[in-house]
Design an enzyme around this catalytic site. Structure first.
Site, mmCIF file in Angstrom:
data_model
loop_
_atom_site.group_PDB
_atom_site.id
_atom_site.type_symbol
_atom_site.label_atom_id
_atom_site.label_comp_id
_atom_site.label_asym_id
_atom_site.label_seq_id
_atom_site.Cartn_x
_atom_site.Cartn_y
_atom_site.Cartn_z
ATOM 1 N N LYS A 91 60.191 -24.919 18.930
ATOM 2 C CA LYS A 91 61.525 -24.404 19.234
ATOM 3 C C LYS A 91 61.623 -23.972 20.695
ATOM 4 C CE LYS A 91 64.415 -20.387 18.175
ATOM 5 N NZ LYS A 91 64.673 -19.268 17.261
ATOM 6 N N HIS A 134 65.060 -23.127 22.671
ATOM 7 C CA HIS A 134 66.093 -22.089 22.626
ATOM 8 C C HIS A 134 66.343 -21.394 23.964
ATOM 9 C CE1 HIS A 134 68.307 -19.446 19.454
ATOM 10 N NE2 HIS A 134 69.113 -19.984 20.358
ATOM 11 N N CYS A 189 65.918 -14.087 19.685
ATOM 12 C CA CYS A 189 65.182 -15.298 20.063
ATOM 13 C C CYS A 189 65.196 -15.689 21.541
ATOM 14 C CB CYS A 189 65.697 -16.477 19.253
ATOM 15 S SG CYS A 189 65.535 -16.281 17.468
ATOM 16 N N ARG A 205 62.018 -15.469 24.516
ATOM 17 C CA ARG A 205 61.337 -16.661 25.037
ATOM 18 C C ARG A 205 61.448 -16.739 26.557
ATOM 19 N NH1 ARG A 205 60.537 -19.705 20.274
ATOM 20 N NH2 ARG A 205 61.230 -18.254 18.652
ATOM 21 N N ASP A 243 57.935 -13.802 18.203
ATOM 22 C CA ASP A 243 58.964 -13.607 19.231
ATOM 23 C C ASP A 243 59.745 -12.317 19.051
ATOM 24 O OD1 ASP A 243 60.461 -14.390 16.988
ATOM 25 O OD2 ASP A 243 61.884 -15.564 18.175
ATOM 26 N N ASN A 244 59.778 -11.779 17.855
ATOM 27 C CA ASN A 244 60.443 -10.494 17.575
ATOM 28 C C ASN A 244 60.169 -10.146 16.121
ATOM 29 O OD1 ASN A 244 63.162 -12.604 18.031
ATOM 30 N ND2 ASN A 244 62.739 -11.842 15.974
ATOM 31 N N LYS A 276 64.477 -7.263 13.095
ATOM 32 C CA LYS A 276 65.111 -8.086 14.119
ATOM 33 C C LYS A 276 66.487 -7.514 14.470
ATOM 34 C CE LYS A 276 66.629 -12.870 14.829
ATOM 35 N NZ LYS A 276 66.556 -14.256 14.330
ATOM 36 N N ASP A 290 58.356 -17.439 14.922
ATOM 37 C CA ASP A 290 59.756 -17.059 15.034
ATOM 38 C C ASP A 290 60.135 -16.088 13.914
ATOM 39 O OD1 ASP A 290 62.428 -16.912 15.609
ATOM 40 O OD2 ASP A 290 62.795 -19.056 15.564
ATOM 41 N N ASP A 291 60.324 -14.824 14.260
ATOM 42 C CA ASP A 291 60.753 -13.793 13.303
ATOM 43 C C ASP A 291 59.661 -13.392 12.310
ATOM 44 O OD1 ASP A 291 63.182 -14.120 14.557
ATOM 45 O OD2 ASP A 291 64.128 -15.183 12.902
ATOM 46 N N SER A 319 67.471 -22.533 17.248
ATOM 47 C CA SER A 319 67.073 -22.068 15.922
ATOM 48 C C SER A 319 67.437 -23.085 14.836
ATOM 49 C CB SER A 319 67.746 -20.727 15.604
ATOM 50 O OG SER A 319 67.294 -19.724 16.480
ATOM 51 N N HIS A 360 61.732 -18.432 10.878
ATOM 52 C CA HIS A 360 63.185 -18.267 10.983
ATOM 53 C C HIS A 360 63.832 -18.896 9.740
ATOM 54 C CE1 HIS A 360 67.275 -18.488 12.577
ATOM 55 N NE2 HIS A 360 66.891 -17.750 13.625
#
Length: 445
Positions: A118, A120, A65, A69, A279-280, A300, A25-26, A143, A227
């Protein structure tokens, strides 16, 4: 031709490959050793790349996010499946369980399925993983800087921490960073001890692999970190030269190593496709808690490369060639149709945007399946940019930018003025694709 690119055991009884996707995540493009990090040590991911393939031009389908996903699990650009924006606790909406996910497809083929980490994609009961094709769910529903849905189902033996009670959980009060831990569709801990999450996710993942070693399985490990707020366990805290952010990434690397080691020990590595990606892009933070997207521009929330181009590594021992590098355009939306091809799964009747990238994963000389129609960069409902081959056109708030990414990976030189015909053609691609998406009324309305 098809036989030349099929995995050697494809189609044989009992040979359907296991699928493992690890989604951080991130995490920034540069935050892996083989992608250029000098301060963060990622020996397990580096070894995974040495045993498999590294993609240099791999994209998430969104710079945030929830949409990223939704795209991964459905093979479609986020607006097409109704998740163009980040979802928040205690608000209506989520990924419709009428959409087919990778888990739905594989469960129909007899796979055991688990989502760990996660989610989301909606925290109401009808949107949770157990309603989206997953037999098992263990993780947080959004998150880690968010709060709790006060109407969520609570386990009879829930563990309350930090002075919380059932009454305080039921209050409609925002408590940022105090998030619930779910098992299946119930909260089992509130708030969760975040410094233990990576370790606990790993334990759950290993248990699932061991429990299902005799049958095909799909394991989706959606890590909470990096994250913000950042948390590392005591075993990793203070160990990295890159501070707390580095500690977090090195613990994630350890987790990947545990999964790969378990697959090896159980004799499953030669029948398991493992994919690692983010994810990004990373947060743009000045306090050291954000990652690095260098040499890319942006972070992001941005449709510059740094917001959506992510590190991706895939391994399938004995099938994916070791030490390979692919520089063709590919994306998370391509995993669904690729997995369908490898497992004999049935794709949904509805339109999806992903393409089968097995020829790229297999190391065959083949261009990107997005080369002709382009790959689109969405921010919420808007297609802000399109990449076709080396060229990328970005259009935001009336500003037109054109970059040749082969010559200018950092998007430092806008050459739109020098290529008016190319700008016109690619701008039309953006307009036409947005119109096509809006015509997909089954999902839009």
């Amino acid at each position: 031709m098809l036989g030349a690119i099929l995995p050697p055991l494809y189609g044989q009884k009992g040979s359907r490959p296991n699928i493992v996707i690890v989604f951080t995540d991130d995490q920034g493009y540069q935050d892996v050793g083989v992608f250029g990090s000098s301060l963060i040590k990622t020996p397990n991911l580096d070894t995974m790349a040495g045993n498999g393939i590294k993609f240099t031009d791999f994209y998430s389908a969104s710079p945030v996010c929830s949409p990223s996903r939704a795209a991964l699990l459905t093979g479609a650009y986020p607006p097409r499946v109704g998740v163009p924006k980040v979802l928040w606790p205690n608000l209506e909406g989520g990924l419709s369980n009428q959409e087919m996910t990778i888990a739905d497809m594989l469960k129909a083929k007899g796979y055991a399925t688990a989502c760990i980490g996660k989610w989301h994609l909606g925290d109401e009961a009808q949107y949770l993983p157990t309603q989206q094709g997953f037999d098992e769910y263990y993780g947080i529903p959004f998150s880690n800087d968010m709060s709790v849905n006060p109407s969520a189902k609570v386990s009879g033996d829930i563990v309350f921490r930090e002075g919380m009670t059932l009454d305080s959980l039921r209050e409609k009060k925002w408590r940022g960073g105090k998030v619930p831990l779910f098992r299946q569709d119930e909260i089992i801990e509130y708030p969760v001890d975040q410094k233990t999450l990576t370790q606990r996710y790993t334990k759950e993942a290993l248990g699932f692999i061991k429990e299902n070693k005799e049958k095909p399985f799909f394991l989706y490990v959606a890590q909470t970190m990096p994250h913000i707020p950042l948390y590392a366990s005591e075993a990793f805290k203070g160990k990295s030269e890159r501070g707390l952010y580095g500690d977090v990434i090195e613990e994630l690397d350890w987790s990947v190593g545990q999964i790969l080691e378990t697959l090896d020990k159980l004799g499953l590595a030669e029948n398991t496709l493992v994919v690692f990606a983010s994810d990004n892009g990373p947060w743009d933070l000045k306090n050291g808690h954000g990652g690095s997207a260098l040499p890319l521009r942006g972070h992001k929330f941005s449709t510059y490369e740094g917001g959506m181009r992510v590190p991706m590594i895939a391994q399938w021992k004995g099938t994916i060639p070791a030490g390979a590098v692919c520089s063709e355009v590919a994306s998370t939306i391509d995993l669904f149709p690729t997995i369908a091809f490898l497992t004999g799964g049935d794709l949904p009747e509805e339109i999806i945007d992903g393409k089968n990238i097995w020829p790229l994963l297999a190391g065959k000389k083949k261009s990107s399946p997005h080369k002709r129609k382009g790959f689109y960069y969405f921010f919420e409902e808007t297609a802000e940019a399109v990449r076709q081959g080396d060229w990328k056109l970005r259009r935001r708030e009336g500003k037109i930018e054109l970059y040749n990414l082969a010559d200018d990976i950092s998007e430092a030189h806008n050459v739109a003025a020098s290529h008016p015909k190319l700008v016109k053609r690619m701008a039309k691609m953006l307009d036409d694709f947005e119109a096509e998406l809006k015509a997909d009324n089954k999902r839009y309305q």
